[in-house]
Design an enzyme around this catalytic site. Structure first.
Site, mmCIF file in Angstrom:
data_model
loop_
_atom_site.group_PDB
_atom_site.id
_atom_site.type_symbol
_atom_site.label_atom_id
_atom_site.label_comp_id
_atom_site.label_asym_id
_atom_site.label_seq_id
_atom_site.Cartn_x
_atom_site.Cartn_y
_atom_site.Cartn_z
ATOM 1 N N LEU A 141 -9.177 -28.893 12.578
ATOM 2 C CA LEU A 141 -8.138 -29.766 13.154
ATOM 3 C C LEU A 141 -6.909 -29.697 12.274
ATOM 4 O O LEU A 141 -7.020 -29.877 11.060
ATOM 5 C CB LEU A 141 -8.620 -31.222 13.169
ATOM 6 C CG LEU A 141 -9.806 -31.570 14.059
ATOM 7 C CD1 LEU A 141 -10.355 -32.930 13.664
ATOM 8 C CD2 LEU A 141 -9.401 -31.576 15.529
ATOM 9 N N HIS A 142 -5.760 -29.433 12.855
ATOM 10 C CA HIS A 142 -4.537 -29.480 12.054
ATOM 11 C C HIS A 142 -3.294 -29.832 12.844
ATOM 12 O O HIS A 142 -2.230 -29.976 12.267
ATOM 13 C CB HIS A 142 -4.312 -28.139 11.338
ATOM 14 C CG HIS A 142 -3.880 -27.052 12.268
ATOM 15 N ND1 HIS A 142 -4.750 -26.368 13.067
ATOM 16 C CD2 HIS A 142 -2.653 -26.558 12.555
ATOM 17 C CE1 HIS A 142 -4.090 -25.484 13.794
ATOM 18 N NE2 HIS A 142 -2.803 -25.579 13.513
ATOM 19 N N ARG A 143 -3.407 -29.973 14.171
ATOM 20 C CA ARG A 143 -2.203 -30.236 14.972
ATOM 21 C C ARG A 143 -1.656 -31.619 14.650
ATOM 22 O O ARG A 143 -2.422 -32.590 14.589
ATOM 23 C CB ARG A 143 -2.513 -30.218 16.466
ATOM 24 C CG ARG A 143 -2.943 -28.934 16.982
ATOM 25 C CD ARG A 143 -1.897 -28.230 17.846
ATOM 26 N NE ARG A 143 -2.330 -26.859 17.934
ATOM 27 C CZ ARG A 143 -1.736 -25.828 17.350
ATOM 28 N NH1 ARG A 143 -0.612 -25.979 16.696
ATOM 29 N NH2 ARG A 143 -2.236 -24.628 17.440
ATOM 30 N N ARG A 182 -2.711 -29.717 5.716
ATOM 31 C CA ARG A 182 -2.011 -30.832 6.394
ATOM 32 C C ARG A 182 -2.990 -31.981 6.655
ATOM 33 O O ARG A 182 -2.697 -33.147 6.415
ATOM 34 C CB ARG A 182 -1.432 -30.329 7.730
ATOM 35 C CG ARG A 182 -0.885 -31.430 8.610
ATOM 36 C CD ARG A 182 -0.518 -30.888 9.984
ATOM 37 N NE ARG A 182 0.725 -30.157 9.988
ATOM 38 C CZ ARG A 182 1.938 -30.713 10.084
ATOM 39 N NH1 ARG A 182 2.065 -32.018 10.171
ATOM 40 N NH2 ARG A 182 3.018 -29.975 10.107
#
Ligand code: UD1
Length: 371
Positions: free
Chosen positions: A205-207, A240
């Site tokens: 997950l990084h969005r 992030r």
């Protein structure tokens, strides 16, 4: 190239150009958008990529600062090389910045992975795709839907070439090496014994839409803990996301124990290790664009935590299911109710065949020759 998903896309293009008899000289420019060992260097080793001829070292920043830094740093490099083509891949800020710079200098731009559209202008990548495609001279597309998107935007057919999926070239060539990593990896991720083939979930997950809103990220983490009650969950954490988890006081490193009921969070993995874990997973949960395609090719069920996708072929022909973050728990319950993986789930998608890089090279040299 600049960010993690660019490396596996450019590698087959470089190789295909080297393999041509023609006298093609290449200069490999890394913008430095990604710079950590595990976000950048490890891929050079795993993919057998040459050391970049130039590293612009731009690093992180706001969108404006990062894009501007890449533009300023690219300009003298392009000026000195004055190439026949500037080849850009994907949809990251480096892609846009290099395209803008080259176009304004009167250099021709070829965009590999052109034509994808989520039609969601809240995604930074969508701006990058649209602007890059409208400025580029040669649009090299991974799937037929991308050709149709470009045609709808009024882009002339002569600028478009359907070449297929370069990322799948890399997957096909490195899957045997990735499989050889499995015995080590499965032991490393489960101190109590070997991690079972097809018996665990792999998460990325990084969005910003998922990780930059604390309430959304907290809900997703709760859903992953729920999943971990049924199977081991391995979650290599993007920088992030790690920063956001740190800010929320959620420890982002629980070690490599693979205990039941807990999500095993680790540093981002290299290409071969990640591909090995992906190919053998029962389920992938992600918000990545590339993983939607790779799981489709591999026939691994994938839940994509997004409202939309620029890769609809992964839903129509592949194993991908799209869910908003609020629908993740329900999608996990459904996935858990289904017995293991279907053996014959691998679809055959046109030009996802390991030869896309060769078609890119042919398009570039054909166009160089004026055909
Ligand atoms: C970028 C791309 C995204 C792609 C993703 C893959 C854009 C707009 N986004 O998002 O399309 O899916 O890469 O990873 O180009 N950081 C590090 N080390 C690094 C790189 C980044 O710690 O090597 C941290 C920094 O705090 C940085 C943050 O991650 O501010 C975000 O990096 P950035 O390149 O801006 O965007 P990504 O989220 O990685």
């Amino acid at each position: 190239m600049g960010a993690r998903p660019n490396f596996m896309k450019i590698a087959p293009v470089i190789d295909a150009l080297i393999a041509l008899d023609d006298d093609v000289t290449q200069t490999l420019v890394h913008t430095g958008q990604h710079y950590d060992e595990e976000m950048s260097q490890v891929f050079f080793r795993d993919l057998g990529l040459q050391t970049p001829d130039v590293n612009l070292g731009v690093g992180s920043g706001t969108h404006a600062a990062q894009t501007a830094a890449v533009m300023s740093a690219c300009e003298p490099v392009f000026e000195q090389a004055r190439p026949d083509w500037v080849v850009v891949v994907g949809d990251v800020n480096s892609t846009l910045a290099a395209t803008l710079t080259a176009s304004k200098m009167g250099l021709k731009v070829a965009h590999v992975e052109a034509g994808l559209r989520s039609y969601d202008r809240t995604m930074p990548e969508e701006h990058n795709r649209v602007v890059t495609d409208h400025l580029a001279d040669l649009l090299l597309t991974p799937s037929r839907d991308a050709d149709a998107n470009l045609a709808r935007e009024g882009i002339a057919a002569e600028r478009i070439r359907f070449v297929g999926n370069v990322m799948i070239d890399t997957l096909i060539s490195l899957q045997p090496a990735a499989e050889r990593r499995w015995p080590d990896l499965s032991g490393q991720f489960n101190s109590a014994g070997l991690l079972g083939l097809g018996e665990y979930a792999l998460v990325t997950l990084h969005r910003p839409s998922n990780v930059d809103r604390p309430e959304a990220l907290k809900a997703i983490m709760d859903d992953l803990a729920f999943l971990a009650e049924s199977m081991p969950v391995i979650f290599p954490v993007h920088p992030r996301t790690r920063a956001r988890l740190d800010a929320m006081g959620i420890p982002a490193n629980t070690g490599n124990t693979g205990e039941s009921g807990s999500v095993t969070m680790v540093e981002p993995l290299g290409y071969l290790d990640f591909l090995s874990l992906q190919a053998n997973a029962r389920l992938v949960v992600t918000d990545s664009g590339g993983l939607q395609e790779e799981t489709t090719f591999l026939g691994v069920p994938c839940i994509t935590v997004r409202e939309n996708t620029e890769r609809p072929i992964t839903i129509e022909q592949g194993t991908n299911t799209l869910v908003p973050s609020s629908g993740l728990r329900e999608a996990l319950v459904k996935a858990l109710s289904q017995s293991g993986r279907a053996a014959s789930a691998r679809p055959s998608i046109e030009y996802w065949d390991g030869k896309a890089g060769e078609r890119v090279a042919a398009a570039l040299t054909g166009a160089l020759g004026g055909s």
